[in-house]
Enzyme design. Sequence first.
Site, PDB file in Angstrom:
ATOM      1  CG  HIS A 251      71.895 -24.763  14.543  1.00  0.00           C
ATOM      2  ND1 HIS A 251      70.680 -24.127  14.513  1.00  0.00           N
ATOM      3  CD2 HIS A 251      72.789 -23.850  14.977  1.00  0.00           C
ATOM      4  CE1 HIS A 251      70.824 -22.880  14.925  1.00  0.00           C
ATOM      5  NE2 HIS A 251      72.095 -22.674  15.206  1.00  0.00           N
TER       6      HIS A 251
ATOM      7  CG  ASP B 200      71.284 -18.444  15.512  1.00  0.00           C
ATOM      8  OD1 ASP B 200      71.844 -19.519  15.220  1.00  0.00           O
ATOM      9  OD2 ASP B 200      71.012 -18.117  16.688  1.00  0.00           O
TER      10      ASP B 200
ATOM     11  CD  GLU C  49      72.723 -23.850  18.485  1.00  0.00           C
ATOM     12  OE1 GLU C  49      73.682 -23.273  19.007  1.00  0.00           O
ATOM     13  OE2 GLU C  49      71.626 -23.268  18.270  1.00  0.00           O
ATOM     14  CD  GLU C  50      68.915 -21.269  18.081  1.00  0.00           C
ATOM     15  OE1 GLU C  50      69.130 -20.953  19.264  1.00  0.00           O
ATOM     16  OE2 GLU C  50      69.426 -20.663  17.118  1.00  0.00           O
TER      17      GLU C  50
ATOM     18  CG  HIS D 200      67.997 -15.881  19.402  1.00  0.00           C
ATOM     19  ND1 HIS D 200      67.840 -16.719  20.471  1.00  0.00           N
ATOM     20  CD2 HIS D 200      68.844 -16.524  18.564  1.00  0.00           C
ATOM     21  CE1 HIS D 200      68.575 -17.802  20.295  1.00  0.00           C
ATOM     22  NE2 HIS D 200      69.194 -17.705  19.137  1.00  0.00           N
TER      23      HIS D 200
END
Length: 360
Positions: free
Chosen positions: A62, A178, A210-211, A321
């Site tokens: 992603h 990420d 995606e998140e 994150h």
Amino acid sequence: MADTIGLLRKFSEAYGISGHEDEVRDLVVSHLADCGEFSTDGTGSLFCTQGTKGPRIMLAAHMDEIGFLVQNITTNGFLQLVAIGGWWTHTLLSQPVIVKTRHGKYIKGVIGSKPPHFLPDGQKNSLMSIDSLFVDVGAESDYEVKYKFGIRIGDPVIPDVPFTQLENPNRVMGKAFDNRAGLSAMVEVMQKLSHTDHPNILIGAATVQEEVGTRGARTAGATMQPDCVIVLEGPPADDTPGFSLADSQGTLGNGAQIRLFDPTAITNPRFANLVQDIAEKYDIPFQATVRRTGGTDAAALHLSGTGIPCIVLGIPTRYIHAHRGVLDIRDYEAVVALTIELVRNLDSKTVDELTNYLAK
């Protein structure tokens, strides 16, 4: 290593929260320009396809990072926020950010809140909500924000973090690992395989959103109809103080993470065994991982169509994150090497056996 670090630097520093992945998509296209045929779907996921024969193998990574949108502009020129993706507000105060305007201008700012000096005792040690935070872009009024800076409600807000190679040259720090780590690895694999023979049709899928619920993966599976999927990710490491190192399944420097389970996807056992066998055959270091929490694009992709075998290969990353993460380039290189060897072994017979449940 220099080429890998340079590629990862570009992807880490690119700006693209969920739903605003244009800059990242352009970067993928520029690096895969001669590696296959491009297509997209209606959500904005990008596909680069190479090869014309054999099973359809998707490498999914992603593009989006977590961030914010401008939710409101106060009369005295502060920006109020809505979170895009999962933030822990402990990590946010006094962190630098950039607002990207609709005209492509980047406005620097800092996240602030009411100082603790003005908070009642009961709130000083409590986790603040996103609603309590704001961005200070140095403006004196909402007029200045809107008409001089060009910021509007709905503009994306992104961490402002330069990529840094740490004193240990194998360790790097940056934002959005990420999943820019997985995305960069996908691009590198596609580049390395683009002028070699492989027994399949290989699809590099750079997915969106995606998140916020694996939304791009849902449409990617329907659009490209893969026969099996390798998801490349930047999952959380568990080797920092507070964890038992004896139980760690995401230690920096210990190799590629092979995810066997998380609450959103149970890995096809035949696929899991195949990947671990290939890692052992080619002496590629790996860490088998069973997770009690979390999820990836495999959550949507393994349920696409009539069901697709998926495996998640991860580059363990500390402090995901948050504004800054730390990873080990050797783990990244292990993921790239393992993915390449796996693709070379995924011929029609091998892929068919992953779902031949009636075989004796």
